[in-house]
Scaffold this motif. Structure first.
Motif, short mmCIF file in Angstrom:
data_model
loop_
_atom_site.label_atom_id
_atom_site.label_comp_id
_atom_site.label_asym_id
_atom_site.label_seq_id
_atom_site.Cartn_x
_atom_site.Cartn_y
_atom_site.Cartn_z
N VAL A 119 -2.81 -3.70 -0.44
CA VAL A 119 -3.94 -3.47 -1.34
C VAL A 119 -4.18 -4.80 -2.05
O VAL A 119 -3.28 -5.33 -2.72
N ARG A 123 0.28 5.01 -8.08
CA ARG A 123 -1.07 5.19 -8.60
C ARG A 123 -1.03 5.87 -9.96
O ARG A 123 -0.15 6.68 -10.25
N PHE A 180 -8.15 10.57 -7.28
CA PHE A 180 -8.23 9.88 -5.99
C PHE A 180 -8.80 10.84 -4.96
O PHE A 180 -8.91 12.04 -5.18
N THR A 227 -8.45 -2.50 0.66
CA THR A 227 -7.26 -2.18 1.45
C THR A 227 -7.35 -2.93 2.78
O THR A 227 -8.40 -2.95 3.42
N ARG A 270 0.82 -1.22 0.00
CA ARG A 270 0.00 0.00 0.00
C ARG A 270 0.85 1.27 0.00
O ARG A 270 0.48 2.27 -0.61
N LYS A 281 -6.67 8.96 1.21
CA LYS A 281 -7.05 7.63 1.69
C LYS A 281 -7.56 6.78 0.54
O LYS A 281 -8.12 7.29 -0.43
N ASP A 282 -7.37 5.47 0.68
CA ASP A 282 -7.85 4.54 -0.34
C ASP A 282 -9.34 4.26 -0.16
O ASP A 282 -9.90 4.44 0.92
N THR A 283 -9.94 3.83 -1.24
CA THR A 283 -11.35 3.46 -1.24
C THR A 283 -11.47 2.00 -1.65
O THR A 283 -10.77 1.55 -2.54
N ASN A 284 -12.33 1.25 -0.98
CA ASN A 284 -12.62 -0.12 -1.38
C ASN A 284 -13.68 -0.09 -2.47
O ASN A 284 -14.68 0.61 -2.34
#
Length: 195
Positions: free
Chosen positions: A99, A61, A67, A94, A56, A72-75
């Motif tokens: 990831v 990216r 983004f 995540t 991660r 922050k990442d998104t599922n």
């Protein structure tokens, strides 16, 4: 398997005997695919899942994908064309420093390795989910078998009641286990308290 002792059980009777020896009055059977043999459950099958893992923190990216502003990442899960289907969904989840990009949901498929064509699809899924696959490589992969039955099993089994053991079976949730486990645990507890 008893996670504390490493003992493998071949029957529910063995589990109940061990529980009685430990002074327990209840057993919750969450044995997943093991329930096929332990409970002689012919409806239970493995639903094969495949994933690629990315670090991660080091995962580059794609610059052409927007983004979240907070970084922050998104599922994401897509089960519709053109990206995915029910059997071959496209998703990114995540988990801590990983990831996970998937995947598959293939009932009865017993292949333990990721096939070459599946790896190509997973790499495309990673690209679609915003990972720059030209500059980032997976750090690992995974193949697993989710315990699936047409109707998940969450019920009281009275077979051992006369021995002073209440048993609840809780398995067969397929790929939804990580989503529903808290609710299932609460319902199993309610069933035990009401038994």
């Amino acid at each position: 398997v008893n996670v504390e002792t490493g003992v493998e059980y071949e029957s529910l009777d063995e589990i109940v005997d061990d529980a009685k020896g430990l002074g327990c009055d209840a057993v919750v059977n969450c044995t997943g695919l093991g329930a096929k043999e332990l409970c002689n459950d012919q409806e239970l099958v493995g639903a094969r899942g495949i994933l690629l893992h990315y670090n991660r923190q080091d995962c580059v990216r794609r610059e052409d994908i927007a983004f979240r502003e907070d970084g922050k990442d998104t599922n994401i899960l897509v089960e519709d064309g053109p990206w995915g289907s029910e059997e071959m969904p496209c998703y990114m989840i995540t988990r801590g420093n990983t990831v996970a990009v998937g995947g598959s949901y293939l009932e009865g498929d017993t292949e333990r390795d990721i096939r070459d064509d599946e790896r190509v699809k997973l790499l495309e899924n990673a690209r679609l989910m915003g990972i720059d696959t030209e500059r980032t490589s997976p750090v690992g992969d995974w193949t697993g078998f989710r315990p699936f039955r047409p109707m998940s099993r969450l019920e009281v089994d009275t077979k051992f009641s006369n021995e002073g053991i209440q048993m609840v079976h809780s398995y067969g949730y397929g790929g939804s286990g990580w989503t529903v486990y808290v609710g299932c645990a609460k319902e199993a507890t309610r069933l035990l308290l009401d038994a």
